[in-house]
Design an enzyme around this catalytic site. Structure first.
Site, short mmCIF file in Angstrom:
data_model
loop_
_atom_site.label_atom_id
_atom_site.label_comp_id
_atom_site.label_asym_id
_atom_site.label_seq_id
_atom_site.Cartn_x
_atom_site.Cartn_y
_atom_site.Cartn_z
N CYS A 79 0.84 -1.20 0.00
CA CYS A 79 0.00 0.00 0.00
C CYS A 79 0.87 1.25 0.00
O CYS A 79 1.61 1.47 -0.96
CB CYS A 79 -1.00 -0.04 1.15
SG CYS A 79 -2.33 1.19 0.97
N HIS A 181 -4.05 -4.89 -0.09
CA HIS A 181 -3.60 -5.41 1.20
C HIS A 181 -3.60 -6.94 1.17
O HIS A 181 -4.65 -7.54 1.36
CB HIS A 181 -4.50 -4.88 2.32
CG HIS A 181 -4.24 -3.45 2.63
ND1 HIS A 181 -3.25 -3.04 3.50
CD2 HIS A 181 -4.79 -2.32 2.13
CE1 HIS A 181 -3.22 -1.72 3.55
NE2 HIS A 181 -4.14 -1.26 2.73
N GLU A 183 -2.66 -8.96 3.33
CA GLU A 183 -3.04 -9.50 4.65
C GLU A 183 -4.55 -9.49 4.85
O GLU A 183 -5.06 -10.07 5.81
CB GLU A 183 -2.32 -8.74 5.76
CG GLU A 183 -2.82 -7.33 6.05
CD GLU A 183 -2.26 -6.25 5.11
OE1 GLU A 183 -1.76 -6.59 4.02
OE2 GLU A 183 -2.36 -5.06 5.48
#
Lengths: 199, 252
Positions: A79, A181, A183
């Protein structure tokens, strides 16, 4: 004993979800708080949420810029961590790491799109590459950002389309970046982290 | 296109446990929000909202523990709402792994909180939840889960919080909530056309057709529901298959 990922901890945002995702994937990692700690690791992740200019300032204060710029080990920016790899961001008109000759821009109001770009967007590969190994072309990843890195035929690894075609992932030598993202992007995101850990 | 419409199950949490019954098969513990969240993520939910309705002094502690547990195990984004009154509350939740926080009454009581949160954490972190009810032809903001009316006009309020830095709006129509008669598409379209941040529709979901309608008629970014998912009346994979068949972009 696997190769170990160092998370560059320069005080830019929350990394709990990132470390949790690495733990779920059994990817060994540690935190880097000072330039002296770089050599213990085989690869690095630059996380980042929030303001690119502020993130760059914190990175400067952490004295880690030279270590990052000179490494030949794999680096993954996530990001704002990816945006830091570019020359410049319109966010705060900030000069960044200049690893890739690209610019980070704001989504233009004339595009008639909602900003922040929030949600799961389709990502298409530009090249066959190791970061997207075993990930189907057109897989959705989770994005949340108001600034984007322009599409570039040389450095864009994968692109997304949101009013404008932009870099969802980029690569310059040993430097990788993802705008989404991983994650938070379900199994596909975890696979990206796994692929990076095996580079 | 390329950006998928989001389907968001909402979980009410009290003292660290989900309060509405859930009749999923294969759940060891139907009250455990973490297990439920994991289950929903596996079914293809795009995002989750946890609404904390704990009233005790211990609330902050249980909330933080819950957020950490969810962030450890669940690989999709989630929002936490309920009881967030100041920057410090939000900061703790961010560091525990929450992707967004949702504020409602606190924003009405002190609108500057929206600016402060957006400045401190970025607008992408700040969801403003708005409960609205139609009174004599006017859509008015309500507080405390729709129990307390205000004289604030809903559209005007949403425009104001957008300007103050909200990154997303979660709009619940109290007239439709619980009816299972469909979303408030007239209001949602009016609001969606007037803002340039994402809008989540809430209140009234009863069937798959209601989700098709809300996306087709209003073009909102996401639709949220609770009981139809918890009681298994709508299964997320089936819902997404239906939406896809209607040419509504969804993530599989």
């Amino acid at each position: 004993e696997g190769k170990k990922t160092g998370i560059i901890s320069y005080g830019a945002g929350n990394i709990f979800s990132l470390t949790a995702a690495l733990e779920r994937q059994n990817i060994p990692f540690g935190m880097i708080y000072s330039p002296e700690e770089f050599d213990q690791y085989d690869r690095y992740i630059i996380p980042g949420v929030g303001h690119a200019g502020a993130a760059m300032q914190k990175l400067e204060e952490s004295r880690m810029i030279e270590k990052i710029k000179s490494t030949s080990k794999p680096v993954l920016g996530i990001c704002v961590g990816m945006q830091l790899l570019t020359d410049f961001s319109e966010e705060g008109n900030a000069h960044l790491l200049s690893i890739a000759p690209l610019r980070t821009r704001h989504f233009d109001e004339t595009l008639q799109i909602k900003v922040p770009h929030t949600g799961w967007n389709k990502v298409c590969s530009q090249f066959e590459n190791e970061l997207f190994n075993d990930i189907k072309d057109g897989t959705y990843f989770y994005f949340v950002h108001s600034y984007f890195i322009e599409f570039n035929p040389t450095f864009t690894l994968a692109f997304a389309d949101y009013g404008v075609k932009f870099s969802a992932a980029l690569k310059k030598n040993n430097f990788y970046g993802v705008q989404f993202h991983p994650e938070k992007s379900g199994e596909a995101g975890e696979k990206i982290l796994k692929n990076f850990s095996e580079l | 296109g390329g950006l998928a419409k989001r389907i968001i199950p909402c979980l009410d949490v009290k003292d660290g446990r989900t309060v509405k019954g859930v009749n999923f098969v294969d759940l060891r513990d139907a009250g455990d929000p973490v297990e439920l969240a994991w289950q929903y993520s596996q079914q293809g939910a795009d995002e989750l909202v946890f609404l904390d309705i704990t009233a005790t002094h211990e609330r902050r502690k249980t909330m933080v523990e819950l957020v950490k547990a969810v962030a450890r195990q669940v690989n999709i984004p989630f929002t936490i709402g309920g009881g967030i009154n100041e920057i410090a509350d939000a900061d703790i939740l961010l560091n525990a792994g929450a992707d967004k926080i949702s504020i409602n009454s606190a924003a009405v009581r002190s609108p500057e909180l929206v600016n402060e949160l957006a400045n401190a954490f970025g607008k992408q972190f700040v969801v403003v939840a708005v409960d609205t009810k139609n009174i004599n032809g006017k859509n008015l903001v309500h507080l405390n889960g729709g129990r307390i009316p205000t004289d604030i006009e809903t559209k005007k309020w949403i425009k104001e919080v957008e300007e103050r830095g909200a990154g997303e709006i979660l709009l619940t129509s109290m007239d439709h909530d619980g009816t299972k008669g469909g979303f408030d598409n007239t209001l949602l379209k009016k609001i969606n056309d007037s803002i340039s941040i994402p809008l989540i529709a809430s209140g009234g979901a009863g069937s798959e057709q209601h989700f098709i309608d809300v996306f087709k008629l209003t073009n909102v970014d996401a639709a949220l529901a609770a009981s139809v998912f918890h009681y298994g009346e709508i299964l997320i994979p089936d819902l997404k298959a239906k939406l896809k068949k209607e040419n509504i972009e969804v993530r599989f």
